[in-house]
Design an enzyme around this catalytic site. Structure first.
Site: not given
Length: 257
Positions: A133-135, A137
């Site tokens: 889910t990095e993209v 944030i």
């Protein structure tokens, strides 16, 4: 209380993430503790197979974002050193000459999903969600991209990393990200049974040499890619999108992209 617990039973080494109040987020103490625990299990001749599990509701929620926010004020060199510590943990587990089985009792997200990725086998409950889910944030899932591409291929890796979407355990198994979906009440028993089968039916020498051979096939390219990934990780932390995204997450608001 220690953030990493260890025990050995019937030649099975058990390493437990023990930071449930933070959903086992990967802070510096947890990363260092895991690194030490895996090194010790690797060197221990009593241990033939290793199980990685967690306490609490989540397997691992990924990076400790409060800690990452502090690092945004640090130098590039300090951020690169920090990124390399996580890189070395992932590489250690991935290349460890002993089989590692992940027992996933809850969500495995971002770096936590990366932790599951570098294990050799992974058993998860149906309710567990997976996702890089990095993209969402403003961050970059750089380190895990190296291992994930090797595990499930470029196209599926791109789909997961660019979308940032959550996927179910069933979907994760379909993609080859995990080995098996098991009902919560049978998860520990199933992992124990599988680990015991490896201990009693397989040669430790053969498993070690087979895993080592597989890891050596793309070793040079993987190491170059990991160096690039660590540099990308360190650079991304200083970007305004990353600062905005982490601040929004910690304040429980939505960033305006």
């Amino acid at each position: 209380m220690s953030v990493v617990l260890t025990e050995i039973s019937d030649r099975i080494g058990i390493i437990t993430l023990n930071r449930p109040e933070k959903r086992n987020a990967l802070g510096p103490d947890l990363i260092a503790g895991l690194h030490s625990a895996f090194e010790a299990m690797s060197a221990n001749e009593e241990v033939k197979v290793i199980v990685l599990r967690s306490t609490g509701k989540a397997f691992c929620a990924g990076a400790d974002l409060a800690y990452l926010q502090q690092l945004q004020d640090f130098s590039y060199e300090e951020n690169l050193a920090d990124s390399r510590r996580l890189m070395e943990l992932f590489r250690l587990i991935y290349c460890l000459p002993k089989v590692v089985i992940a027992e996933i009792q809850g969500h495995a997200l971002a770096g936590g999903c990366g932790l599951a990725t570098v294990c050799d086998f992974a058993f998860a409950v149906p309710e567990a969600l997976f996702g890089y889910t990095e993209v969402r944030i403003g961050f970059v899932p750089s380190l895990v991209s190296v291992f994930l591409t090797e595990q499930i291929g470029y196209a599926k890796t791109q789909e997961l990393l660019l979308s940032g979407e959550f996927i179910s355990s069933a979907k994760a198994a379909e993609l080859g990200l995990i080995t098996k979906v098991e009902a919560a009440e049978f998860l520990r028993e199933s992992v124990q049974e599988f680990a015991t089968k490896l201990v009693t039916q397989n040669s430790a020498f053969s498993m070690s040499k087979t895993k080592t051979l597989l890891r050596q096939l793309n070793e040079n390219e993987r190491n170059k890619s990991l160096d690039l990934a660590a540099e990308t990780n360190a650079n991304a932390r200083a970007h305004e999108d990353c600062k905005k995204g982490i601040a929004a997450f910690l304040s429980k608001t939505s960033p305006d992209w």
